[in-house]
Design an enzyme around this catalytic site. Structure first.
Site, PDB file in Angstrom:
ATOM      1  N   GLU A 214     -39.936 -21.716 -10.192  1.00  0.00           N
ATOM      2  CA  GLU A 214     -39.905 -20.269 -10.363  1.00  0.00           C
ATOM      3  C   GLU A 214     -40.415 -19.680  -9.054  1.00  0.00           C
ATOM      4  O   GLU A 214     -41.614 -19.604  -8.817  1.00  0.00           O
ATOM      5  CB  GLU A 214     -40.793 -19.822 -11.525  1.00  0.00           C
ATOM      6  CG  GLU A 214     -40.680 -18.318 -11.778  1.00  0.00           C
ATOM      7  CD  GLU A 214     -41.966 -17.675 -12.275  1.00  0.00           C
ATOM      8  OE1 GLU A 214     -41.907 -16.516 -12.697  1.00  0.00           O
ATOM      9  OE2 GLU A 214     -43.027 -18.306 -12.220  1.00  0.00           O
TER      10      GLU A 214
ATOM     11  N   ASP B 128     -44.399 -23.095 -12.472  1.00  0.00           N
ATOM     12  CA  ASP B 128     -44.689 -21.670 -12.573  1.00  0.00           C
ATOM     13  C   ASP B 128     -45.247 -21.117 -11.267  1.00  0.00           C
ATOM     14  O   ASP B 128     -46.008 -21.775 -10.561  1.00  0.00           O
ATOM     15  CB  ASP B 128     -45.709 -21.455 -13.699  1.00  0.00           C
ATOM     16  CG  ASP B 128     -46.048 -20.001 -13.915  1.00  0.00           C
ATOM     17  OD1 ASP B 128     -45.137 -19.225 -14.243  1.00  0.00           O
ATOM     18  OD2 ASP B 128     -47.234 -19.639 -13.748  1.00  0.00           O
TER      19      ASP B 128
END
Length: 735
Positions: free
Chosen positions: A466, A413
């Site tokens: 990401e 993330d």
């Protein structure tokens, strides 16, 4: 007499919980040829020593004073160490227990060396709470890293949550404290009580390497025995490497477990891991997805963070069951021939007082300077990646999920927030690197180390970034200066194409480049095309809600967009609800609107996604060269006036090419000539305008035979019907 067996200062320090080395005082010691036992039990009125083997009373211990709770005594007629029990009495209550201070250290020299160096490759096997047998006794070994703590204790119901009772042993210069607690086991609830270097008592802390946790909003850790589960995924684990290559189909179903489906008959509760192992796995498998990706499952205190502010990195959230229940979910995925990916959050952690912040009274896991250690977007703390022990903690956690839970991939993330020191910060609110630049060199080095460690130990797994910037080489080899990820989310593609789709079809010709620009960089990384949870929250509405026009056009637009996505180079990811055109924006506090499937238009979208996945998995041209320019050819990418796009996809030698034609206007185009890369019969494999999906059923029947008429730079062409707001897939030579 007992006062002669312990120095008054030691007894007072023990009673206050301030002694620097209680193991040197408590337990069994040889003093001038006499075996002396000392213990601290302020809750007891009397203490006796029993021979553990025979149960025979050997002696009574006496209080060293009236107030301290410290007992001491000489064991008569004994010259060598021996296993003993303590029998304690308080009024009419009598109980027997073993003395934690009778046991030696558990951690060995190799562990101590690696912990001190910050290079322990399996940190979770040394730290945390382990159900084990030590010196012939069953119990739990607790170990925690807190180098600046003056004192650290394990507390729980077993000692009345009294931090003076079980002060841990400091292991030299490693900063690790440990203690073996006899007769505790799986399910024991505990925390650590920490006294900082300044003598200040800190908030009670959960275990940074705890394998289990209480159900939020409770915050204690729970001892979990990770050695009991019996896996049934041998075949998957032996073959999964081939599922994760860039030349294989990867279609990911992203799921937030708490809101995927609920049980209205039971107060609207979420499904358990065990229920998800049946219902979710069966559903995703039927839909043709190759992988399920879960929003973070590491324990998190605030449900509204969706897991992206974790506290217990080594503990699957207790919201849905036990660690073994979570293993059952992973196991079920593998038995259904699907992989399971988890979102992993090494970029920041919350400020909850029971968490990592100021863990030992110092900035241990985070930076001391808030310009480096505080994240303004999320009100969270940032890991100090330049500290070896912190980097080792995170890298070990990545490996932990692969090793202990058979996780197939980590989607990392907020990588962009890690790469740049000025991410979401104003001038003057960030600290440049040693070269005066904005790159976070320590975070970059950490990400490289993490990927090297994961792929080194688990070459058949995958990591996915990401990452929303143009940082070069995210999927590049670390030896060439890259970050070493297996895949990267293509955030640019997602943003551009969704902006295009939001335009009224009459205006789309002015924004044609938004759909073609992605091909300028489509092969610079190993991309995943993401339609994630981030696109359906915070006022953004649902995917269906982004589509313009009347009700029919909105569904047709969405069908065409999905066709465009599945025909475009790149692996696929779709957040739950998108597969049946959820109408409302995602709400993490309630179930998806499954009742919408009673409506033909929503059921049609679901059938389309199922068929797109089947087409994708069955058609090598749509995946084998996803990451290579050789796998893509524009037929006509410049027809802005008609808002029609056409391109060819190629697999490896011997596979049939596929022609994809997408019309983003509500105009049916008949007699439309399109160049094709080879002569022969082109079979219509999928048409998003089929009435089966809720379309108007314009199409090309059994397919089209090419003609030797040049078009779009091709020697051959076909004349076709291009349906309104639709995508058509044609394959060469397939009936």
């Amino acid at each position: 007499m007992s006062g002669d067996l312990i120095q008054a200062g030691d007894a007072a320090a023990i009673a206050r919980g301030e002694h620097g080395d209680p193991f040197s005082v408590l337990g069994l010691h040889d003093i001038d040829g006499r075996l002396v036992i000392r213990c601290f039990h302020p809750e007891a009125e009397s203490v006796e020593v029993l021979d553990q083997k025979t149960g025979r009373k050997l002696c009574a211990l006496s209080r060293v004073d009236e107030d301290s709770g410290v007992f001491a005594g000489i064991v008569p007629r004994r010259k060598k160490r021996f296993p003993y029990l303590l029998r304690l009495t308080r009024q009419s209550d009598v109980w027997t227990e073993q003395d934690p201070y009778a046991f030696g250290p558990v951690l060995g020299e190799i562990d101590e060396y690696l912990l001190g160096e910050g290079t322990h490759g399996h940190l979770w096997r040394a730290l945390g709470a382990h159900v084990t047998s030590h010196e012939g006794c069953d119990g739990v070994h607790f170990a925690v890293w807190a180098p600046n703590a003056q004192r650290i204790s394990v507390i729980g119901d077993f000692n009345g949550w009294d931090g003076r009772r079980n002060v841990m042993r400091r292991r030299g210069q490693t900063g690790v404290h440990e203690i073996f607690m006899p007769n505790l086991g799986d399910g024991t609830v505990y925390k650590f009580e920490v006294v900082g270097s300044d003598g200040r008592l800190l908030p009670k802390k959960a275990d940074p390497v705890g394998f289990g946790s209480e159900l939020p909003p409770k915050t204690a850790s729970v001892v979990r025995d990770l050695g009991k589960y019996s896996w049934s995924d041998t075949q998957w684990m032996a073959n999964r490497g081939k599922q994760h290559r860039t030349d294989q189909p990867i279609s990911v179903y992203e799921v937030h477990l708490e809101s995927w489906r609920r049980v209205p008959e039971d107060g609207g509760r979420s499904l358990s891991y065990q229920e998800l192992a049946t219902d979710l796995v069966a559903y995703a498998s039927d839909m043709g997805f190759t992988h399920i990706e879960l929003t973070p499952v590491s324990e998190y205190p605030f449900g509204g963070s969706w897991g992206y502010q974790p506290v217990g990195l080594f503990a699957p959230t207790a919201r849905f069951g036990t660690p073994d229940d979570f293993r059952a979910l992973v196991d079920a995925c593998h038995q259904a021939d699907m992989g399971l990916i988890i979102d992993w959050v090494p970029g920041h952690f919350p400020t909850d007082t029971h968490g990592l912040g100021q863990f030992d009274g110092s900035a241990l896991y985070e930076h001391r300077d808030p310009k480096e250690g505080y994240h303004p977007d999320w009100n969270t703390l940032v890991y100090n990646y330049g500290r070896a022990e912190v980097a080792n903690y995170l890298i070990s956690n990545a490996k932990f999920w692969m090793e202990e839970y058979h996780i197939d991939g980590l989607r990392v993330d907020a990588v962009a927030s890690m790469l740049y020191r000025d991410y979401s910060r104003k001038d003057g609110e960030w600290v440049p690197n040693v070269h005066g630049g904005r790159e976070n060199l320590e975070a970059i080095d950490f990400l490289r180390q993490m990927n090297e460690a994961v792929y080194g130990a688990y070459p058949d797994a995958m990591t996915i970034a990401e990452e929303s910037t143009t940082f070069p080489g995210v999927c590049g080899m670390t030896s060439d200066g890259g970050l070493g990820f297996g895949f990267k989310w293509n955030m640019g593609w997602m943003n551009d194409t969704l902006r295009y789709m939001a335009e009224d079809p009459v205006n789309r010709k002015y924004h044609h480049d938004k759909m073609t620009f992605g091909l300028h960089y489509a092969f610079s990384e190993n991309f995943v095309l993401p339609l994630s949870h981030d696109e359906v929250v915070h006022g953004k509405g649902s995917l269906l809600g982004k589509m313009p026009g009347d009700d029919w056009q909105r569904f047709a637009n969405l069908r065409a967009y999905y066709g465009f996505m599945w025909g475009h180079p790149g692996k696929k990811l779709m957040f739950m609800g998108g597969e049946f055109a959820q109408s409302a924006e995602w709400n993490h506090e309630q179930s998806l609107d499954w009742h919408l499937l009673d409506q033909p238009s929503h059921a049609g979208i679901q059938r389309l996604v199922r068929d797109l996945n089947k087409l994708y998995r069955d058609t090598p041209a749509l995946y084998q060269q996803d990451t290579r320019a050789e796998g893509f050819q524009w037929i006509d990418g410049g027809n802005a006036s008609d808002s029609v796009f056409s391109w060819a996809r190629y697999g490896e030698e011997g596979s049939a090419p596929v022609l994809v034609v997408v019309n983003f206007t509500p105009v049916t185009r008949t007699g439309f000539r399109v160049g094709v890369p080879a002569s022969g019969h082109w079979t219509e494999r999928l048409n998003t305008d089929s009435m089966y999906y809720g379309g108007s059923n314009h199409g090309n029947g059994d397919g089209l035979s090419s003609e030797p008429i040049a078009a779009h730079g091709c020697e051959q062409s076909v004349v076709m019907t291009v349906p309104p707001l639709a995508a058509v897939f044609l394959e060469l030579g397939r009936e």
